[in-house]
Design an enzyme around this catalytic site. Structure first.
Site, PDB file in Angstrom:
ATOM      1  CG  HIS A  39      -2.224  -0.696   0.815  1.00 33.08           C
ATOM      2  ND1 HIS A  39      -2.232  -2.185   0.733  1.00 33.08           N
ATOM      3  CD2 HIS A  39      -3.507  -0.259   0.829  1.00 33.08           C
ATOM      4  CE1 HIS A  39      -3.245  -2.457   0.811  1.00 33.08           C
ATOM      5  NE2 HIS A  39      -4.460  -1.573   0.596  1.00 33.08           N
ATOM      6  CE  LYS A 104      -6.458  -9.703  12.446  1.00 34.49           C
ATOM      7  NZ  LYS A 104      -5.947 -10.976  13.117  1.00 34.49           N
TER       8      LYS A 104
END
Length: 185
Positions: A39, A104
């Site tokens: 990222h 999550k």
């Protein structure tokens, strides 16, 4: 228990508008993996005006770093990483057309705001995700940043990967609803 919705990638506007907080889904199609290091590089590429290794328009990213596959398997263990670690990068990815994220844990207020603005859905992997994703993955290919090892960007072709909509495109948030319900009780 409610019947899971079967959805396919890339995500359409119709599917995004129909998905609601708490919906169980089975995802089929192409999803990509990526974690912190990937990222960071992609956001640096965006800032530099460089072409990304993936056209993120209507795509889904799974915050995971798969382990090597055992003989006879397409992929090794592939459980989700804590999504909050990607929060500083996620809004830039959404601006590139990303429409779904799987991981999550809760997301920051800034990420939820960007999700509503860009009509993005956040899915949580369902218990035993490492085993479930391995069984759901039919093909796996590293497509960018191979030098990052498990954090490289991979293209996965999945069939019936089970998730739950934790934050929908309207910003309804299962984490916040759960906390509010707990406080009321």
């Amino acid at each position: 228990m409610a019947q899971a919705k079967n959805i396919c990638t890339p995500l359409t506007d119709e599917v995004l508008s129909e998905l609601k907080c708490g919906d169980m889904v089975n995802i089929s199609g192409i999803i990509y993996t990526g974690r912190d290091a990937a990222h960071k590089i992609m956001v640096e590429m965006i800032d530099a005006g460089e072409q990304l290794p993936v056209d993120w328009d209507r795509q889904v990213i799974y915050y995971a770093g798969p382990t090597p596959a055992k003989p006879g398997r397409v992929i090794g263990s592939c459980g989700p990483t804590t999504s909050g670690r990607m929060d500083k990068y996620s809004p830039a990815m959404m601006e590139q057309g990303l429409k779904g994220m799987i991981g999550k844990g809760p997301r920051s207020a800034e990420v939820v705001e960007a999700m509503v603005k860009n009509k993005v859905v956040y899915f949580a992997a369902i218990g035993g995700a490492a085993a479930l994703i391995a069984d759901s993955v039919k093909e796996c290919e590293v497509i960018a940043f191979d030098d990052l090892g498990p954090e490289a960007v991979r293209r996965l072709r999945v069939e019936n990967y089970p998730c739950i909509v934790v934050i929908d495109a309207e910003g309804n948030n299962l984490y916040e609803q759960g906390v509010a319900k707990y406080r009321m009780e």
